[in-house]
Design an enzyme around this catalytic site. Sequence first.
Site, mmCIF file in Angstrom:
data_model
loop_
_atom_site.group_PDB
_atom_site.id
_atom_site.type_symbol
_atom_site.label_atom_id
_atom_site.label_comp_id
_atom_site.label_asym_id
_atom_site.label_seq_id
_atom_site.Cartn_x
_atom_site.Cartn_y
_atom_site.Cartn_z
ATOM 1 N N ASP A 1 -5.678 43.730 -39.972
ATOM 2 C CA ASP A 1 -4.589 44.320 -39.184
ATOM 3 C C ASP A 1 -4.713 43.908 -37.723
ATOM 4 O O ASP A 1 -3.733 43.948 -36.987
ATOM 5 C CB ASP A 1 -4.492 45.851 -39.356
ATOM 6 C CG ASP A 1 -5.785 46.588 -39.093
ATOM 7 O OD1 ASP A 1 -6.815 45.938 -38.841
ATOM 8 O OD2 ASP A 1 -5.765 47.837 -39.144
ATOM 9 N N ASP B 1 -9.941 40.865 -38.232
ATOM 10 C CA ASP B 1 -10.971 41.819 -38.653
ATOM 11 C C ASP B 1 -10.923 41.935 -40.185
ATOM 12 O O ASP B 1 -10.123 41.266 -40.846
ATOM 13 C CB ASP B 1 -10.810 43.166 -37.923
ATOM 14 C CG ASP B 1 -9.706 44.027 -38.493
ATOM 15 O OD1 ASP B 1 -8.701 43.461 -38.971
ATOM 16 O OD2 ASP B 1 -9.828 45.262 -38.448
ATOM 17 N N SER C 1 -12.109 48.493 -42.685
ATOM 18 C CA SER C 1 -11.706 47.642 -41.565
ATOM 19 C C SER C 1 -12.833 46.708 -41.118
ATOM 20 O O SER C 1 -13.273 45.870 -41.874
ATOM 21 C CB SER C 1 -11.202 48.534 -40.424
ATOM 22 O OG SER C 1 -10.742 47.763 -39.366
ATOM 23 N N ASP D 1 -9.855 43.912 -42.553
ATOM 24 C CA ASP D 1 -8.658 44.216 -43.344
ATOM 25 C C ASP D 1 -7.410 43.582 -42.726
ATOM 26 O O ASP D 1 -6.285 43.890 -43.118
ATOM 27 C CB ASP D 1 -8.465 45.727 -43.528
ATOM 28 C CG ASP D 1 -8.198 46.459 -42.225
ATOM 29 O OD1 ASP D 1 -8.685 46.000 -41.184
ATOM 30 O OD2 ASP D 1 -7.498 47.493 -42.244
#
Length: 460
Positions: A247, A243, A100, A245
């Site tokens: 999400d 961010d 992440s 990744d």
Amino acid sequence: MTRLFGTNGIRGIVNQEMNNELALGIGKAWGTYLKQTITRPKLAIGTDARLSNSMLKYAITAGLLSTGCDVIDVGLVPTPTLQYTIKEKKFDSGVIITASHNPPQFNGIKGAASDGTEFSKDVEEAIEKIYFSRQYSLATWRDVGTYSSWDGAIDSYIKGILSTVDVTLIKKQKFHVVLDCGNGAGSLVAPILLRKLGCEVTELYCEPDGRFPGHNSEPIPENLTTLLKTVHEAGASFGIAQDGDADRAIFVDENGTYIWGDKSLSLVGKYITGKKKGGVVVTPVTTSTCFEDVIRENGGSVIYTKVGSPVVARVMKEKNAVFGGEENGGLIFPEFQYCRDSAMSLAKILEILAKEKRSLSELIAEIPSYEMYKTKIACPNDKKERVMDLVVEQVKGNKDVTNIDRTDGVKLYVKGGWVLMRPSGTEPIFRLFVEAKEKQRAEQLVTTYKNLVESFLQHV
Ligand code: MG
């Protein structure tokens, strides 16, 4: 039992705690778990942009194949793209290799169920148990799994998003958006999505690069100075940062002002409950009261959960919620999928601006404001439970406290605000959150409750 999975999967520094042996073992344990109920499980695997992705992807894939699972590699994709693929293409489970927003030396493994939702604690614990017992059910030579790849995930995901928003209306407005993908996985989706929505795009750090040369991948104000400046200078409609990744999404208004996640969550919640004339929404206990204010005004109701997006998503599904999400920019749209989704958040913000025909700063100004303070209090792990019990005992009968909520830690509703003490799952600390309408009241609450906890700590 030692825990591997944290709030969002397993994370660690590459080739230290996050290494090939772990990934291989997790692959075998995961496959063993799936084979308890499915004869020939089919999994999708994807990664974010980190440098160690191939290493970990192939290690966990080897483990899964050894137990007789088939693995389909969808390549470098945002986490929500993988989750959408699992649900749409009817996979039995999915693996995403991502850390992440963590610094570049980290990587991680996250699991999703057949509906695309993040694994629940029960599933994670079952996999951990198999991992630690090493009781793997390996396939015979005939039944070892197959590995293949599929490159259609991004296309199908973008089409999915476009089918849930008013594309014609958005296109008419010809928005200008400054997009900061932070060299993360969002680079593969957001620029395409914005152009398909007729937007002029100014790209910042939209090349995937696991060294994160642009800035650290947590979308906090200090990492987004270029974005804030560019939105203002370019006279853009707004800015967005994702961010690592992709999400989570953070928005920046047309003046280059950073919008906190509570406010964007509230803006979207207000729009959705307004359209649906109410409905249930779900958010963790840490979210600002501004969210509840706007939802109630529209006749809706809020369910508060423990912190962590997997819990929020599950409760949303159970309660048939119309919307939900976290105060860190993780918004969940149930009509699309039950997971945090930054590209979907972007499309929805565009739709809101197109419908309302007002600027983002004007819309945000209508969301109530509260003073929030976050601080830490050191406390040994073995004393946390006792300290929380003592706080509850102490405040019972206190006229200032109107309600005591034990959903996650201790949340005290007090006159003009609330106080939340949450034991950290990873560190010997309490996180203290305080919110009140007035600054002075919030400061007073921080002092009162910090002192109270610290005085108990001397006696337990
Ligand atoms: Mg993330």
